[in-house]
Design a protein around this motif. Sequence first.
Motif, short mmCIF file in Angstrom:
data_model
loop_
_atom_site.label_atom_id
_atom_site.label_comp_id
_atom_site.label_asym_id
_atom_site.label_seq_id
_atom_site.Cartn_x
_atom_site.Cartn_y
_atom_site.Cartn_z
N VAL A 1 30.53 43.90 8.79
CA VAL A 1 30.33 44.62 10.04
C VAL A 1 28.88 44.52 10.53
CG1 VAL A 1 30.43 46.89 11.12
CG2 VAL A 1 32.23 46.16 9.58
N GLY A 2 27.95 44.54 9.58
CA GLY A 2 26.54 44.52 9.96
C GLY A 2 26.16 45.82 10.65
N SER A 3 26.41 46.94 9.97
CA SER A 3 26.14 48.25 10.56
C SER A 3 24.68 48.35 10.99
CB SER A 3 26.42 49.34 9.52
OG SER A 3 27.78 49.39 9.26
N ASN A 4 24.49 48.98 12.14
CA ASN A 4 23.14 49.16 12.66
C ASN A 4 22.50 50.36 11.99
OD1 ASN A 4 23.43 48.03 16.11
ND2 ASN A 4 24.09 47.13 14.20
N VAL A 5 21.30 50.17 11.50
CA VAL A 5 20.63 51.27 10.79
C VAL A 5 19.18 51.37 11.23
CG1 VAL A 5 22.06 51.06 8.72
CG2 VAL A 5 19.95 49.76 8.87
N PHE A 6 18.61 52.51 10.94
CA PHE A 6 17.16 52.68 11.00
C PHE A 6 16.68 52.70 9.56
CE2 PHE A 6 17.87 54.90 15.14
CZ PHE A 6 17.01 54.12 15.90
N THR A 7 15.70 51.86 9.22
CA THR A 7 15.06 52.02 7.92
C THR A 7 13.83 52.86 8.17
OG1 THR A 7 13.88 49.98 8.29
CG2 THR A 7 15.83 49.85 6.94
N ILE B 1 31.88 40.17 11.87
CA ILE B 1 33.27 39.75 11.97
C ILE B 1 33.66 39.38 13.41
CG2 ILE B 1 34.11 42.13 12.20
CD1 ILE B 1 35.90 39.67 10.00
N GLU B 2 32.95 39.96 14.38
CA GLU B 2 33.24 39.62 15.78
C GLU B 2 32.45 38.41 16.25
OE1 GLU B 2 32.21 43.13 17.95
OE2 GLU B 2 34.17 44.05 17.62
N ASN B 3 31.75 37.75 15.31
CA ASN B 3 30.88 36.63 15.62
C ASN B 3 29.68 37.04 16.46
OD1 ASN B 3 31.05 34.06 14.52
ND2 ASN B 3 33.12 33.84 15.39
N VAL B 4 29.27 38.27 16.33
CA VAL B 4 28.07 38.73 17.02
C VAL B 4 26.89 38.56 16.08
CG1 VAL B 4 26.91 40.74 18.01
CG2 VAL B 4 29.35 40.41 18.37
N ALA B 5 25.88 37.82 16.55
CA ALA B 5 24.68 37.61 15.73
C ALA B 5 23.72 38.75 15.99
CB ALA B 5 24.04 36.28 16.06
N GLN B 6 23.37 39.47 14.94
CA GLN B 6 22.42 40.58 15.07
C GLN B 6 21.15 40.24 14.30
OE1 GLN B 6 24.70 44.60 15.34
NE2 GLN B 6 25.44 43.59 13.51
N SER B 7 20.06 40.10 15.04
CA SER B 7 18.79 39.78 14.39
C SER B 7 18.01 41.05 14.14
CB SER B 7 17.97 38.83 15.25
OG SER B 7 18.61 37.58 15.30
N TYR B 8 17.20 41.02 13.12
CA TYR B 8 16.39 42.18 12.80
C TYR B 8 15.06 41.68 12.26
CZ TYR B 8 18.73 40.84 8.52
OH TYR B 8 19.25 40.09 7.49
#
Lengths: 742, 163
Positions: free
Chosen positions: A229-235, A596-603
């Motif tokens: 999923v690549g859950s969005n988080v704050f570290t 899973i949705e093929n969304v690339a999330q960069s961080y």
Amino acid sequence: MVDIEIEIDGNVVHGHSGESIISIADREGIDIPRFCYHKKLSVAANCRMCLVDVEGNPKPQPACSTPASAGMRVHTNNEKAKASQKAVMEFLLINHPLDCPICDQGGECELQDVAMEYGSDVSKFNEGKRIVADKGIGALIQTDMTRCIHCTRCVRFGAEVAGIVEMGATGRGEELKIEPFLSEGIQSELSGNMIDVCPVGALTSKPFRYEVRSWQMSSVQSVARHDLVGSNVFTQTHKGKVKRVVARDNESVNETWISDRDRFSYEGLANENRALTPKIKVKGEWQEVSWETALEAAISGIKKNSAEAFGALASKNATLEELYLLQKLTRELGSENLDTRLDVANPSSASALETTISLTGLEAVDHALIINSYLRLEQPMINHRIRKATLQGAKVSTVNAKAFDFNYRVASSVLSAPQNTVVTLSGVLKVLLESNSQALPDYLKGTKVNQAQIDIANALSAAENGVVVLGEQVSSNPCADQVAKLVEQIAKASNAKTLNASATGNTLSAEKVSFKPNGGLNAKQMFDADLNAFVLLDVYPAFDCVDSAAAIENLSRDDAFVVALNSFEDASVLSFADVILPLASFYETSGTHINIENVAQSYSASVKAAGDSKPGWKVLKVLADLLELPGFDYTDSSQVADDALSLSPSLAATEVDIIAMEVPNIATVWQYTPYASDVLTRHSQSLQQTQIGQVSEATVSEATAKILELSQGDCYKGVPVNINETVAEGCVFVHTNQARQR
Amino acid sequence: MIKKVKKLVKDFGLSEIRAGMKITAKQLVTDKITVQFPEERTPISPRFRGLHALRRYPNGEERCIACKLCEAVCPANAITIESEMRDDGTRRTTQYDIDLFKCIFCGFCEEACPVDAIVETHIFDYAFESREGSIIDKEGLLAIGDENEKAIGQARAEDSKYR
């Protein structure tokens, strides 16, 4: 849904009829104090903090449970509203202790904020305050129930979102307590979210206890890469260390929640086992050396051997950039030996299945067929979406080796050992094709069909929005490609969508950059082929490889030169590696995750890499430069990501013949607990202390146990045996946190 | 003409000197205000803000609970605190440093403290022999508190009726 106009504090605002006043006010940015209301939970209206004055009503009304109606005139800060807010605040503070200075919630506490704004500065209460004894609820959540204001958000979270009713309110009035029903603690894989929803310091993070105060930390946006999923988080960091991870709202990815694995894995970063300095092995002895020396040793070892004898293996959790650069390095060297599918029994027939459903789309399904998956623990956020669908009436059926404990009702389940899965699914497909009056392919002609298969097929074909989910356990199956093909056919015949959760982490990035052999050797073949040079990217064979003993044996050969890029020290890696390059771990490197949705999330990196370790993309770029390979002129990881994302992997459709393959009579399905699924979680102590993290058992049915001559309490491959009838005949289901043994 | 005569009388009558000598003579017989520092000291307000100290409860337990409010309120960022959970489950400091070069003696730390742990004493005559000497650590602060507890307590008691 009719658009209506109401007036709040003299402003004309729009809403839908039936919508609560508080949700309209939230959208319009009008502040109404609240404790029990949470946008993702049901309305309880028990804290009474959101009382507002509605014209025409003699008494103030709770904004969270009062539906707006056309022409309503609401006042949130006239005298009547203010008086009731002040009175409620006074009641709430009667029993709340004044221990804000030692409370971890201090500084980010909703009660503190609201008391500042709406409370009175003196208390008229002179009687004794209530004290509630604490019951421990596990290794992740610290309780201090004296601070509880009975908003019941945690109770509603457990019942509505986690799907496991573990906390509840007992007693009445002064005696009312929020407490766990069972003494063994909270078992949910989403339990950490209770910390986020708790408006006061009653539930706080245990690993974070007394570390730093909330105002000392800086928050960095990041992405958790433990699952698909690549859950969005704050570290949240302090002095260059990650101190806490909290959820970041992203409706299309993780809504407001994150799994415990994403929340608490950061603890591993501070583990004493981190690889912190470059090392080389000289005459069997490890020496700590400078980066230059280590890199020199690495390239001279690689250059000594021919390209055909070079292989690259990478972790599924590596970033897109790391995978792209290692793939490029290997191919520029002239080798095609590269793979991430270390835990797949038969990589040459690994399941290739396209995911055709979105995460939000999962909420709208009316039937889900889950195959070879303990989805609740494997992919908690995907499972949560399916649970939401079941709350809307969706039915779930499963084809699994064991009857797993899902947090929703499973309408029909078929127990099927891996060697029978192809047959079971063939039966389902046959029923579907027959009911569509389509021609049967040859391989289905002899298939016999039983009632369970008919039930599943009928349920799927009756569904308008069906989905077929293929899970991680299929990787233990040597015929994974056939299973995947059947899933595709079943989905096609029933007009259902598919979801491929058979490989987790950042697998879709590996897919994107074709991190798999195109004519070369796959992971299994590499260990059979006696290669002479290896680069391992955060690979720990004892855990990661399907046949760990054989892999370690092969890598330990005298003529095998192994460069290991490791974020953690590992005994087996130390035994066979020749050069160790310390690698920045999660949150210490910039990167990209493809979900899973093929969304690339960069961080970006949240903190600097520990010790002398370096981000993987930099190490690989320098390695390539030193090997004098062209095309590695990168100065920033985003350039690497741009190059990687511009690739379009060639999806060569492979022909799969469905024939029940020769498989051992008794198959083993090996699954790690979710907290042993990657190297960082394995080093997070708190996660290991949870009930989910401590599971280690080989479940086997009585008949199968007899064949294997096992009895209760014996060890099967080093894992204690538990004999019961929840598991399919002819297979052993191993769920463990221990490394693989033969 | 009259002005001139008046001036002559004033000048030759030594009136200025006599006025000056009158003050001198008066001071000869009044009490002296000079104090012989450091043997003698001037009185100090109970609210005087001098060198810091960390206090203890009468049973010897340190007061500080590591809430870090003093650190947060300090306008000069002079305070550095690290905390941990002590074995008995209470929140305690592992490090409590005050940099006296940074400190502006505003007294905010004292105001912010919920347990009256950090206080400013009446000590103002101190010196450092090295650059690092300007940083007092937890042990140093507790030692100052132990040494001066009586005076600290007295000052707080005197001031309490105005709070």
